[in-house]
Design a protein around this motif. Structure first.
Motif, PDB file in Angstrom:
ATOM      1  N   UNK A  74       0.882  -1.226   0.170  1.00  9.72           N
ATOM      2  CA  UNK A  74      -0.006   0.059   0.018  1.00  9.72           C
ATOM      3  C   UNK A  74       0.899   1.375   0.005  1.00  9.72           C
ATOM      4  N   UNK A  75       1.972   1.213   0.723  1.00 10.37           N
ATOM      5  CA  UNK A  75       2.740   2.302   0.870  1.00 10.37           C
ATOM      6  C   UNK A  75       3.340   2.830  -0.816  1.00 10.37           C
ATOM      7  N   UNK A  76       3.800   1.644  -1.299  1.00 12.99           N
ATOM      8  CA  UNK A  76       4.332   1.512  -2.799  1.00 12.99           C
ATOM      9  C   UNK A  76       3.325   2.364  -3.635  1.00 12.99           C
ATOM     10  N   UNK A  77       1.940   1.860  -3.371  1.00 16.01           N
ATOM     11  CA  UNK A  77       0.924   2.366  -4.332  1.00 16.01           C
ATOM     12  C   UNK A  77       0.701   3.699  -4.105  1.00 16.01           C
ATOM     13  N   UNK A  78       0.634   4.111  -2.788  1.00 11.01           N
ATOM     14  CA  UNK A  78       0.282   5.532  -2.575  1.00 11.01           C
ATOM     15  C   UNK A  78       1.441   6.354  -3.060  1.00 11.01           C
ATOM     16  N   UNK A 133      -6.935  14.886 -17.287  1.00 11.72           N
ATOM     17  CA  UNK A 133      -8.052  14.653 -16.319  1.00 11.72           C
ATOM     18  C   UNK A 133      -8.647  13.331 -15.880  1.00 11.72           C
ATOM     19  N   UNK A 134      -8.939  12.659 -16.575  1.00  7.53           N
ATOM     20  CA  UNK A 134      -9.359  11.200 -16.420  1.00  7.53           C
ATOM     21  C   UNK A 134      -8.239  10.476 -15.540  1.00  7.53           C
ATOM     22  N   UNK A 135      -6.963  10.363 -15.954  1.00  3.36           N
ATOM     23  CA  UNK A 135      -6.248   9.692 -15.198  1.00  3.36           C
ATOM     24  C   UNK A 135      -5.988  10.607 -14.040  1.00  3.36           C
ATOM     25  N   UNK A 136      -6.067  11.753 -13.676  1.00  2.00           N
ATOM     26  CA  UNK A 136      -6.002  12.319 -12.383  1.00  2.00           C
ATOM     27  C   UNK A 136      -7.217  12.045 -11.512  1.00  2.00           C
ATOM     28  N   UNK A 137      -8.288  11.894 -12.331  1.00  3.50           N
ATOM     29  CA  UNK A 137      -9.485  11.548 -11.389  1.00  3.50           C
ATOM     30  C   UNK A 137      -9.421  10.178 -11.042  1.00  3.50           C
ATOM     31  N   UNK A 190      -8.111   5.985  -6.544  1.00  2.00           N
ATOM     32  CA  UNK A 190      -7.271   4.867  -6.260  1.00  2.00           C
ATOM     33  C   UNK A 190      -6.542   5.242  -4.938  1.00  2.00           C
ATOM     34  N   UNK A 191      -6.018   6.552  -4.867  1.00  8.56           N
ATOM     35  CA  UNK A 191      -5.210   6.979  -3.952  1.00  8.56           C
ATOM     36  C   UNK A 191      -6.149   6.872  -2.633  1.00  8.56           C
ATOM     37  N   UNK A 192      -7.213   7.518  -2.539  1.00 13.76           N
ATOM     38  CA  UNK A 192      -8.243   7.216  -1.324  1.00 13.76           C
ATOM     39  C   UNK A 192      -8.545   5.969  -0.948  1.00 13.76           C
TER      40      UNK A 192
END
Length: 109
Positions: free
Chosen positions: A17-21, A42-46, A51-53
């Motif tokens: 998870x730390x790597x993914x974050x 924008x799509x990738x950012x959203x 995913x980050x959340x």
């Protein structure tokens, strides 16, 4: 699941998870984020934000599971104190609720 195995699995999930974050936050040492055209940013950012959340919430659940492990409460439902089934802990070592309590919680949402 014995405490040593649970700790090893939780630490492994936490490291992943730390790597993914780090990747989702755009850490340049983890991934080069150059390349997408303006329309896809924008799509990738959203997508990355969502995913980050999810990764941050999952990480929080793993840290809480480690605290339960340290406190001797790992494997006990946080709602009813019943034993969380071994199979559930194998699939989701951070599980904090037994299946009936988890189902009730999901129905209330």
């Amino acid at each position: 699941m014995d405490a040593a195995t649970a700790r090893m699995r939780l630490e492994s999930v936490l490291a992943e998870l730390d790597r993914s974050i780090a990747v989702l936050r755009g850490d340049p040492s983890v991934r080069d984020r150059s390349g997408p055209d303006g329309g896809s940013v924008l799509t990738e950012t959203d997508r990355d934000r969502a995913l980050l959340e999810a990764a941050v919430q999952h990480r929080r659940a793993v840290v809480e599971a480690m605290a339960r492990l340290d406190g001797g409460r790992y494997g006990l439902c946080v709602d009813c104190a019943a034993t969380v089934p071994e199979g559930r802990l194998q699939a989701r070592p951070e599980a904090e609720r037994c299946v009936p309590c988890q189902s009730r919680r999901e129905r209330r949402r």
